[in-house]
Design a protein around this motif. Structure first.
Motif, mmCIF file in Angstrom:
data_model
loop_
_atom_site.group_PDB
_atom_site.id
_atom_site.type_symbol
_atom_site.label_atom_id
_atom_site.label_comp_id
_atom_site.label_asym_id
_atom_site.label_seq_id
_atom_site.Cartn_x
_atom_site.Cartn_y
_atom_site.Cartn_z
ATOM 1 N N ALA A 9 -6.679 -3.799 -37.999
ATOM 2 C CA ALA A 9 -6.208 -2.622 -37.260
ATOM 3 C C ALA A 9 -6.566 -1.342 -38.009
ATOM 4 O O ALA A 9 -6.390 -1.251 -39.227
ATOM 5 N N GLU A 54 -8.585 -3.598 -33.894
ATOM 6 C CA GLU A 54 -7.543 -2.957 -33.089
ATOM 7 C C GLU A 54 -7.519 -1.482 -33.459
ATOM 8 O O GLU A 54 -7.166 -1.138 -34.594
ATOM 9 N N HIS A 79 -3.620 -2.520 -40.957
ATOM 10 C CA HIS A 79 -3.122 -3.877 -41.235
ATOM 11 C C HIS A 79 -4.152 -4.935 -40.871
ATOM 12 O O HIS A 79 -5.118 -4.669 -40.163
ATOM 13 N N GLU A 130 0.214 -8.573 -40.422
ATOM 14 C CA GLU A 130 0.828 -8.973 -39.159
ATOM 15 C C GLU A 130 0.540 -10.462 -38.972
ATOM 16 O O GLU A 130 -0.588 -10.908 -39.204
HETATM 17 CO CO CO Z 1 -2.112 -5.609 -34.962
#
Ligand code: CO
Length: 134
Positions: A9, A54, A79, A130
């Motif tokens: 991300a 992301e 992340h 995550e």
């Molecule tokens: Co994510």
């Protein structure tokens, strides 16, 4: 316990610009933007053959990534998301090993409609992790 890298991300100050950069300059396939009010973010996914990127921008005043963007105005990596087969079993095992699970520790539904949890970056080499049940 962890399986595939589901996504990396990146928080960006301008989501449309970031999507065009990935689509036109880098030649990747990008999704339409999706608002996730429960997470305080708007996301666009860049689809790669082996994983996804992301792209995130804050949504709403309470966004958990607003501070990150203030500290990193050009954007930056936020992340890593790893897949796990059973998120509750993963959480319980990590807690037993002393890792801190963020929030109330209950999985929430993430960007792919699957349960996710976040782990404290100080427990994992300075990276926010995550976990997504795949
Ligand atoms: Co994510």
């Amino acid at each position: 316990m962890i399986g595939k890298l589901n996504h990396v991300a990146i928080v960006v100050p301008d989501l449309d610009r970031a999507a065009l950069l990935y689509r036109d300059t880098l030649g990747a396939t990008v999704s339409a933007p999706v608002d996730l009010p429960d997470h305080g973010v708007t996301t666009i996914f860049v689809i790669l053959s082996n994983t996804k990127i992301e792209l995130l921008r804050p949504l709403g005043v309470e966004s958990p990534i607003a501070k990150f963007l203030a500290a990193n105005p050009a954007g930056g990596m936020h992340h890593l998301c790893y897949e796990v087969p059973d998120i509750v079993a993963a959480r319980d095992r990590l807690r037993q090993d002393g890792a801190r699970v963020l929030g109330d520790g209950e999985p929430r539904i993430g960007a792919h409609g699957k349960p996710v949890l976040f782990l404290h970056p100080k427990d994992f080499c300075g990276t926010l992790i995550e976990l997504e049940q795949a």
